[in-house]
Design a protein around this motif. Structure first.
Motif, short mmCIF file in Angstrom:
data_model
loop_
_atom_site.label_atom_id
_atom_site.label_comp_id
_atom_site.label_asym_id
_atom_site.label_seq_id
_atom_site.Cartn_x
_atom_site.Cartn_y
_atom_site.Cartn_z
N SER A 9 0.84 -1.21 0.00
CA SER A 9 0.00 0.00 0.00
C SER A 9 0.87 1.26 0.00
O SER A 9 0.55 2.24 -0.65
N LEU A 10 2.00 1.20 0.68
CA LEU A 10 2.89 2.37 0.69
C LEU A 10 3.52 2.61 -0.68
O LEU A 10 3.92 3.72 -1.00
N GLY A 21 1.92 2.63 -3.26
CA GLY A 21 0.92 3.29 -4.08
C GLY A 21 -0.12 2.35 -4.67
O GLY A 21 -0.98 2.77 -5.44
N GLU A 65 -2.63 5.26 9.27
CA GLU A 65 -1.66 5.89 8.37
C GLU A 65 -1.63 5.21 7.00
O GLU A 65 -1.13 5.79 6.04
N LYS A 121 -3.24 4.73 4.13
CA LYS A 121 -4.41 5.29 3.44
C LYS A 121 -4.87 4.40 2.28
O LYS A 121 -6.03 4.42 1.92
N ASN A 122 -3.96 3.66 1.68
CA ASN A 122 -4.33 2.86 0.50
C ASN A 122 -4.67 1.42 0.84
O ASN A 122 -4.73 0.57 -0.04
C1 LIG Z 1 -1.41 6.03 -1.69
O1 LIG Z 1 -1.27 5.81 -3.08
C2 LIG Z 1 -0.86 6.93 -3.84
C3 LIG Z 1 -0.83 6.56 -5.29
O2 LIG Z 1 -1.95 5.80 -5.65
C4 LIG Z 1 0.51 7.37 -3.37
O3 LIG Z 1 0.92 8.53 -4.06
C5 LIG Z 1 0.48 7.68 -1.88
O4 LIG Z 1 1.78 7.95 -1.41
C6 LIG Z 1 -0.09 6.50 -1.11
N1 LIG Z 1 -0.24 6.91 0.28
C7 LIG Z 1 -0.02 6.11 1.33
C8 LIG Z 1 -0.16 6.72 2.66
O5 LIG Z 1 0.28 4.95 1.23
#
Ligand SMILES: *[C@@H]1O[C@H](CO)[C@@H](O)[C@H](O)[C@H]1NC(C)=O
Ligand SMILES: *[C@@H]1O[C@H](CO)[C@@H](O)[C@H](O)[C@H]1NC(C)=O
Length: 513
Positions: free
Chosen positions: A41-42, A44, A59, A61-62
């Motif tokens: 997830s980090l 992206g 933390e 988010k994805n």
């Molecule tokens: C979530 O995904 C986006 C791209 O899809 C990326 O730019 C962002 O850093 C990611 N954020 C986290 C907190 O993982």
């Protein structure tokens, strides 16, 4: 230009949608993959995970976690059944019953309803290897699939990937023995593999087919077809501990104590207890599936007496209030503890454990020698592997070895003989000395599968020949029959020549007379 091309090739898979499904309601099966979901997830990717133990980390988010925590309620009685010592054939059956029950429960869980409707898009489905029926989600979302496991996988899955299985050099996960097998053990191993080919594998497939037909209708592919389409298998084993298995490149062994997280401060009373116990502390926990509170009273008393007579303090994970238990002074009960942080404390001298793989990994990472008392599933084989590597001692309940004196002696031995700690140090260093971490391996290969929409080119050609051809049984039969015919022919020729000579000699003799 070349650089640009390379760049797009590497980044093209960023921002993919990934679905992970880990059905087993067991903390060690879940937290083994936490770092993988986190890192994906980090990077992206948008990651959705069906899990019994969500991380709930705001933390990330994805990362979307779909909780199926209620699966724990149906699991406990099933695991009790598996723990009762039985023979391999009935325990194979019990594992199948347990998996089928869990699968049905999850597929009817309300949290799964949206996922089953096919109104999102996924680029990769990652399924825990013990539940191949969930590979059906790769069909629903028309995307490649991979499987992953927090421990080794059973013969069924190795066979499905085209990897070698062998009853003596690579016994199945649930076989109790490992190396040093006498004739009876080898015969048992052989019979078990025969049983699996004839009855185990067919039942394994038909049970799972029934489950997916029940939920997805009659038109879905068989589980054997789903398995055939799996691009890769990620297994949390490392050859330095688990030994060598010949696998195709579609199987990636990523074992490397991946689930260790950064150290966190201990609860205050634990910190004080460990800091002040200068004589050293023995840590005793049977994990999350085997609970101290469920021990039979005679075994409970053996632990209590052996641990009570040690010249060390003892930290015991005991899940009930110790109310009116009469316990020795040196023992401290704690209902729950952050195991990794406890094992990291320098005053911990030994770890008495049931031998779950994640517990062994944590002990290795923290360089704490073990006394392993296995209870169920893969634990006995883990115990034998640890004993073989001399990073701990094993005591087998099944063969009546567990007694107060045996336990006391084993604990003292792993603490007082410095070779155990030395062995565990060098084994941990070997396991950590890899070109990339286990989590990095899983992520790299998962993105590879996304980039190439599968990995058909890595499918093992062992899978394309029937078993009799793979074992060359027809060739062997041909060679043997030819040899027999040839030998018969030679015997006949010999007889004729002999007969001819005796007639000739007879004639010569006659003439002389
Ligand atoms: C979530 O995904 C986006 C791209 O899809 C990326 O730019 C962002 O850093 C990611 N954020 C986290 C907190 O993982
Ligand atoms: C799911 O939806 C996608 C896109 O709408 C479609 O291509 C696919 O065939 C559907 N899968 C099934 C099993 O119906």
């Amino acid at each position: 230009m070349l650089f640009l091309y390379f760049f797009t090739l590497v980044t093209i898979s960023n921002g993919s949608s990934i679905l992970g499904i880990i059905p087993t309601p067991s903390f060690s099966h879940q937290n083994a993959f936490w770092p993988i979901w986190k890192e994906l997830s980090l990077r992206g990717h948008s990651v959705t995970v069906v899990t019994t133990d969500p991380m709930n980390n705001p933390e990330l988010k994805n990362l979307t976690e779909i909780s199926i925590r209620e699966t724990y309620d149906i699991w406990a009685p099933l695991f009790e059944n598996m723990k009762a010592t039985k023979n391999l054939v009935t325990s194979n059956r019990d594992v199948q019953i347990e998996i089928r029950t869990v699968s049905k429960f999850i597929l009817s869980h309300r949290a799964m309803a949206t996922l089953m409707k096919n109104d999102s898009v996924f680029d990769l489905v990652m399924v825990e290897a013990h539940y191949p029926e969930f590979l059906i989600f790769g069909e629903i979302y028309r995307c490649p699939t991979v499987m992953l496991s927090s421990l080794d996988v059973t013969n069924e899955i190795h066979v499905a990937m085209g990897n070698t299985i062998h009853p003596i050099t690579n016994p199945d996960l649930f076989m109790p023995k490992y190396r040093d097998m006498d004739f009876k053990d080898r015969l048992t191993g052989f019979m078990y593999v025969c049983f699996e080919w004839l009855f185990g594998f067919p039942r394994y497939m038909s049970d799972r087919n029934k489950v997916i037909r029940e939920f997805f209708g009659d038109d879905v592919p068989d589980v054997s077809q789903l398995l055939d389409r799996v691009a890769m298998l990620f297994v949390n084993v490392h050859p330095a501990l688990h030994g060598i298995r010949l696998t195709g490149p579609n199987t990636v062994q990523f074992g490397g104590m991946n689930h260790m997280r950064d150290p966190q401060p201990l609860p205050k009373d634990l910190q004080t207890f460990l800091d002040t116990s200068k004589e050293g502390v023995v840590y005793f926990s049977l994990g999350t599936n085997v609970l101290s509170k469920d021990l039979k009273s005679e075994e409970f008393n053996i632990f209590m007496q052996a641990l009570g007579e040690l010249p060390y303090k003892v930290l015991w994970k005991y899940e009930l209030d110790d109310g009116n238990l009469h316990k020795p002074e040196n023992i401290k009960f704690v209902k729950w503890l952050p195991q990794q942080d406890v094992l990291r404390h320098p005053n911990i001298k030994a770890f008495v454990t049931q031998g779950g793989l994640q517990s062994i990994e944590e002990a290795m990472y923290c360089r704490v020698p073990m006394v392993i008392i296995p209870f169920a599933v893969d634990q006995e084989q883990n115990a034998r592997k640890a004993a073989y590597k001399q990073i701990g001692r094993a005591i087998y309940r099944g063969s009546g070895e567990l007694s107060k004196n045996a336990l006391k002696k084993a604990i003292k031995e792993v603490i007082e003989d410095p070779s155990y700690r030395k062995n565990i140090e060098s084994l941990a260093e070997i396991i950590l000395d890899e070109p990339m971490t286990g989590v990095e391996k899983v992520i790299w290969w998962s993105e590879y599968v996304i980039r190439h929409k599968g990995a058909k080119h890595l499918r093992n050609q062992n899978l394309d020949v029937p078993l009799y051809q793979y074992l060359m049984l027809d060739i062997l039969a041909f060679v043997i029959v030819t040899l027999i015919i040839f030998s018969l022919f030679m015997v006949i020729v010999y007889k004729i020549i002999k007969c001819f000579f005796s007639i000739a000699i007879g004639c010569v003799k006659l003439k002389k007379e």
